[in-house]
Design a protein around this motif. Structure first.
Motif, PDB file in Angstrom:
ATOM      1  N   UNK A  47       1.112  -1.024  -0.168  1.00 35.49           N
ATOM      2  CA  UNK A  47       0.284  -0.283  -0.553  1.00 35.49           C
ATOM      3  C   UNK A  47       0.650   0.946   0.234  1.00 35.49           C
ATOM      4  N   UNK A  48       1.622   1.064   0.657  1.00 33.13           N
ATOM      5  CA  UNK A  48       3.056   2.443   0.500  1.00 33.13           C
ATOM      6  C   UNK A  48       3.397   2.576  -0.547  1.00 33.13           C
ATOM      7  N   UNK A  49       3.896   1.035  -0.979  1.00 32.12           N
ATOM      8  CA  UNK A  49       4.435   1.573  -2.808  1.00 32.12           C
ATOM      9  C   UNK A  49       3.912   2.307  -3.621  1.00 32.12           C
ATOM     10  N   UNK A  50       2.401   1.258  -3.367  1.00 32.73           N
ATOM     11  CA  UNK A  50       1.494   2.887  -4.379  1.00 32.73           C
ATOM     12  C   UNK A  50       1.535   3.461  -4.756  1.00 32.73           C
ATOM     13  N   UNK A  51       0.959   4.091  -2.603  1.00 32.58           N
ATOM     14  CA  UNK A  51       0.675   5.955  -2.533  1.00 32.58           C
ATOM     15  C   UNK A  51       1.397   6.523  -2.961  1.00 32.58           C
ATOM     16  N   UNK A  52       2.527   5.718  -2.521  1.00 33.14           N
ATOM     17  CA  UNK A  52       3.737   6.936  -2.971  1.00 33.14           C
ATOM     18  C   UNK A  52       4.132   7.088  -4.087  1.00 33.14           C
ATOM     19  N   UNK A  53       3.938   5.951  -5.444  1.00 31.28           N
ATOM     20  CA  UNK A  53       4.313   6.234  -6.874  1.00 31.28           C
ATOM     21  C   UNK A  53       2.917   7.336  -7.229  1.00 31.28           C
ATOM     22  N   UNK A  54       1.965   6.826  -7.079  1.00 32.75           N
ATOM     23  CA  UNK A  54       0.638   7.801  -7.471  1.00 32.75           C
ATOM     24  C   UNK A  54       0.883   9.017  -6.794  1.00 32.75           C
ATOM     25  N   UNK A  55       1.011   9.363  -5.139  1.00 33.42           N
ATOM     26  CA  UNK A  55       1.358  10.590  -5.645  1.00 33.42           C
ATOM     27  C   UNK A  55       2.486  11.244  -6.596  1.00 33.42           C
ATOM     28  N   UNK A  56       3.728  10.415  -6.457  1.00 33.57           N
ATOM     29  CA  UNK A  56       4.770  11.040  -7.220  1.00 33.57           C
ATOM     30  C   UNK A  56       4.198  11.084  -8.901  1.00 33.57           C
ATOM     31  N   UNK A  57       3.921  10.110  -9.524  1.00 33.14           N
ATOM     32  CA  UNK A  57       2.644  10.559 -10.536  1.00 33.14           C
ATOM     33  C   UNK A  57       2.187  11.715 -10.651  1.00 33.14           C
ATOM     34  N   UNK A  76       9.831  13.603  -1.073  1.00 29.84           N
ATOM     35  CA  UNK A  76      10.123  14.427  -0.155  1.00 29.84           C
ATOM     36  C   UNK A  76       8.687  15.979  -0.691  1.00 29.84           C
ATOM     37  N   UNK A  77       8.657  16.366  -1.040  1.00 34.35           N
ATOM     38  CA  UNK A  77       7.233  17.657  -0.776  1.00 34.35           C
ATOM     39  C   UNK A  77       7.659  18.308  -2.460  1.00 34.35           C
ATOM     40  N   UNK A  78       6.714  17.754  -3.539  1.00 32.54           N
ATOM     41  CA  UNK A  78       7.034  19.445  -4.029  1.00 32.54           C
ATOM     42  C   UNK A  78       6.996  20.401  -4.046  1.00 32.54           C
ATOM     43  N   UNK A  79       6.647  21.628  -5.296  1.00 31.40           N
ATOM     44  CA  UNK A  79       6.406  22.192  -4.578  1.00 31.40           C
ATOM     45  C   UNK A  79       4.476  22.711  -4.644  1.00 31.40           C
ATOM     46  N   UNK A  80       4.038  21.647  -6.069  1.00 29.00           N
ATOM     47  CA  UNK A  80       2.476  21.596  -5.367  1.00 29.00           C
ATOM     48  C   UNK A  80       2.330  21.007  -4.058  1.00 29.00           C
ATOM     49  N   UNK A  81       3.223  19.947  -3.720  1.00 26.70           N
ATOM     50  CA  UNK A  81       2.461  19.184  -2.722  1.00 26.70           C
ATOM     51  C   UNK A  81       2.636  20.254  -1.123  1.00 26.70           C
TER      52      UNK A  81
END
Length: 140
Positions: A47-57, A76-81
């Protein structure tokens, strides 16, 4: 291309059981590492891997891989994050207030990572009352 409802778009970016928690976790700590976060949040690796991939995408999180042995990866958070954090704060504060109104049990971990003054200013009475209630129920 079909028009997209803005509410549907944003919920697509942040929906998922752990996404908002992950975003706040990165914001709170400045960066996260996968294994530490998995232990801290008690979330499955999948779940963590999938959620991080989606947040990155979706452009909210950046994955940084260091060429070291062993391999080191940080998120890390991007400026959008970062731009999304004030909205998440509003949702968090609203949620705590509503849960208190409904006498719902609140996960105590929610109070541990939301320690900044902005949360205390708006939620101190709820947090204090809830912590006192938990203390009394443990003593019974």
């Amino acid at each position: 291309m079909e028009p997209v409802n803005p509410y549907h778009f944003v919920t697509g970016c942040i929906s998922g059981k752990w996404k908002m928690t992950i975003l706040h976790h990165i914001h709170h700590y400045g960066k996260i590492r996968f294994n530490e976060t998995k232990k801290t949040l008690h979330v499955s690796e999948k779940v963590l891997s999938q959620q991080l991939k989606e947040l990155t995408h979706d452009g909210l999180v950046e994955r940084i891989q260091y060429n070291t042995i062993p391999l080191k990866v940080e998120y890390i958070l991007t400026p959008l994050g970062e731009d999304l954090i004030p909205a998440l704060d509003i949702l968090y504060i609203w949620s705590i207030r509503r849960m208190a109104d409904l006498n719902m049990e609140i996960d105590l971990d929610a109070f541990k990572v939301h320690t900044e003054q902005k949360y205390e200013d708006q939620l101190m009475s709820i947090m204090d009352a809830y912590m006192e209630k938990q203390k009394l129920s443990r003593n019974e």
